[in-house]
Scaffold this motif. Structure first.
Motif, mmCIF file in Angstrom:
data_model
loop_
_atom_site.group_PDB
_atom_site.id
_atom_site.type_symbol
_atom_site.label_atom_id
_atom_site.label_comp_id
_atom_site.label_asym_id
_atom_site.label_seq_id
_atom_site.Cartn_x
_atom_site.Cartn_y
_atom_site.Cartn_z
ATOM 1 N N GLU A 51 10.948 -55.509 -10.051
ATOM 2 C CA GLU A 51 9.495 -55.436 -9.874
ATOM 3 C C GLU A 51 8.895 -54.797 -11.121
ATOM 4 O O GLU A 51 9.308 -53.718 -11.553
ATOM 5 C CB GLU A 51 9.121 -54.611 -8.635
ATOM 6 N N LEU A 54 4.712 -51.447 -11.644
ATOM 7 C CA LEU A 54 4.549 -50.389 -10.639
ATOM 8 C C LEU A 54 4.063 -49.125 -11.361
ATOM 9 O O LEU A 54 4.714 -48.644 -12.283
ATOM 10 C CB LEU A 54 5.901 -50.154 -9.944
ATOM 11 N N GLY A 55 2.911 -48.621 -10.957
ATOM 12 C CA GLY A 55 2.345 -47.466 -11.653
ATOM 13 C C GLY A 55 1.927 -47.822 -13.071
ATOM 14 O O GLY A 55 2.111 -47.033 -13.988
ATOM 15 N N ARG A 144 2.120 -41.861 -10.480
ATOM 16 C CA ARG A 144 1.470 -43.177 -10.405
ATOM 17 C C ARG A 144 2.381 -44.196 -9.727
ATOM 18 O O ARG A 144 1.928 -45.009 -8.909
ATOM 19 C CB ARG A 144 1.090 -43.662 -11.806
ATOM 20 N N MET A 145 3.667 -44.164 -10.050
ATOM 21 C CA MET A 145 4.600 -45.090 -9.393
ATOM 22 C C MET A 145 4.681 -44.773 -7.902
ATOM 23 O O MET A 145 4.749 -45.670 -7.069
ATOM 24 C CB MET A 145 5.990 -44.999 -10.031
ATOM 25 N N GLU A 147 2.315 -43.386 -6.061
ATOM 26 C CA GLU A 147 1.058 -43.833 -5.447
ATOM 27 C C GLU A 147 1.067 -45.344 -5.225
ATOM 28 O O GLU A 147 0.419 -45.845 -4.310
ATOM 29 C CB GLU A 147 -0.136 -43.436 -6.336
ATOM 30 N N ASP A 148 1.819 -46.045 -6.071
ATOM 31 C CA ASP A 148 1.953 -47.499 -5.915
ATOM 32 C C ASP A 148 3.045 -47.862 -4.912
ATOM 33 O O ASP A 148 3.437 -49.023 -4.820
ATOM 34 C CB ASP A 148 2.273 -48.144 -7.274
ATOM 35 N N LYS A 153 8.595 -48.777 -0.881
ATOM 36 C CA LYS A 153 9.240 -50.067 -1.146
ATOM 37 C C LYS A 153 10.724 -49.913 -1.448
ATOM 38 O O LYS A 153 11.521 -50.801 -1.170
ATOM 39 C CB LYS A 153 8.586 -50.721 -2.357
#
Ligand SMILES: [Zn+2]
Ligand SMILES: [Zn+2]
Length: 393
Positions: A51, A54-55, A144-145, A147-148, A153
């Motif tokens: 992925e 992310l962030g 940030r990652m 929060e994403d 996941k």
């Protein structure tokens, strides 16, 4: 364990080449487009489910094997610093004013080298989540990652990260249970006074005198309000006020950096600084406004995962090359946020000492990651993954 180290030494040249390529093309926080594209393409090529984005520019590679239920997270950082490189190396930065001066190029290469080996011949059963984060240097890329949805996941039962450390012998592994790196908070104090003629101070409220007194009063926070056995730092790194010798200005601004190794000490520092600034300002007849900005959290390594990480280190390099309980470091690291969510441990790998190439401190324009660590660092990740995700667990 020599066979594992030998196998990773045999493929190290490829990843040293990759490390130098990343070094030559450094990218600042959240701008790691080339680096993250390179990481994602490599992982995909080796069969990872990848992925991107992310962030911002973060990448996660997942590889599940067998019927093991455990899930492991390994994290590397990818960003560079706004520094003009002065190493004179053949693979020195080609981007003016940007440099891999903290070795995140090396951390990325070590984790990629492990990713390659684990995909080709790794013996594990369970889920491996390889996390390549943006913006470790003050940008909070880890947060940030998260929060994403990083850990929603990609749930992890434990998470680990490794940072190089100049001044430690090359390849030495240093661990620490408990608080290992400091929190770092920032405060801006704005003092509003009444300006006027320097010859008539009695008609003004002088913010410079108030600022000077506050700077001195702040020195008592650590010495008088904090347990002497605890670590704490209060630094006034900037004072801005005034333009001329005969003018008392309207305002003054102080920039303050605050660090601690304990959550309670951290909040005590905030409480005392705010109280001192308010009382001092009032005593000088000026108005104080504090903008308090929480930065990185205290990084705390959990006992069980640190014990496990130590066992892996001892198995790989032997007791004479492992520091079981290293001193804490007053710097900060945003892996702290991941450790607030998931148990785990953050360890150091020696970059070299004395007169050696690797001894130059990180964030210095002469710094370079020690390529001899690519094999040993990646072997450590492989062994840790195989032990954590051992078949049947
Ligand atoms: Zn750094
Ligand atoms: Zn770093």
């Amino acid at each position: 364990m020599n066979t594992l180290l030998d196998q990773l030494r045999a493929q190290a040249d490829e990843f040293i080449g990759l490390r130098r390529d990343i070094h030559r093309h450094p990218e600042l926080a959240f701008d790691e487009h080339r680096t993250s594209a390179l990481v994602a393409a490599k992982l995909e090529g080796w069969g990872y489910a990848v992925e991107r984005g992310l962030g911002g520019t973060g990448v996660v590679g997942r590889l599940a094997r067998g019927d093991g239920k455990r899930r492991l997270g390994l994290r590397a950082d990818m960003d560079a610093l706004p520094i003009d490189e002065a190493t004179g190396l053949g693979y020195a930065s080609s981007h003016a004013g940007v440099m891999h001066a903290c070795g995140h190029d090396g951390h990325t290469a070590m984790l990629l080298a492990a990713a390659h080996h684990l995909a080709e011949r790794g013996r594990f059963s369970g889920t491996l989540n390889l996390i390549f984060q943006p913006a470790e240097e003050g940008g909070g890329g880890a947060l940030r990652m998260m929060e994403d949805g990083l850990f929603d996941k990609y749930p992890c039962d434990a998470i680990f990260a490794m940072h190089n450390m100049p001044g430690l012998p090359q390849g030495r592994l240093a661990l620490r249970e408990g608080p290992a790196m400091a929190s770092s908070d920032y405060a801006t104090v704005t003092l509003a006074g009444i300006g006027g003629h320097g010859a008539m101070p009695h008609l003004t409220a002088d913010p410079i005198v108030a600022a000077a007194s506050i700077v001195m009063a702040l020195q008592t926070v650590v010495s008088r309000n904090i347990d002497p056995l605890q670590m704490a730092v209060v630094t006034v790194g900037a004072v801005h006020a005034g333009k001329a010798n005969n003018v008392i200005p309207q305002s003054a601004v102080l920039e303050i950096s605050v660090r601690a190794l304990d959550r309670e000490v951290r909040s005590r520092l905030e409480e005392r600084i705010k109280a001192l600034v308010a009382a001092q300002a009032e005593s000088f007849g000026v108005k104080a406004q504090i903008d308090w900005r929480p930065g990185y959290a205290v990084l705390v390594n959990t006992p069980e995962e640190t014990a496990f990480a130590r066992e892996v280190a001892l198995e790989l390099v032997g007791a004479e090359r492992v520091t079981l309980q290293a001193p804490a470091v007053p710097g900060s690291e945003d892996f702290a946020f991941m450790l607030e969510r998931v148990p785990g441990s953050y360890l150091l790998i020696g970059n070299g000492e004395g007169e050696s190439h690797g001894a130059c401190m990180v964030h210095n324009p002469g710094y370079d990651f020690n390529d001899d660590n690519v094999a040993i660092g990646s072997a450590y990740w492989v062994l840790l993954a195989e032990r954590f995700l051992s078949a049947g667990a």
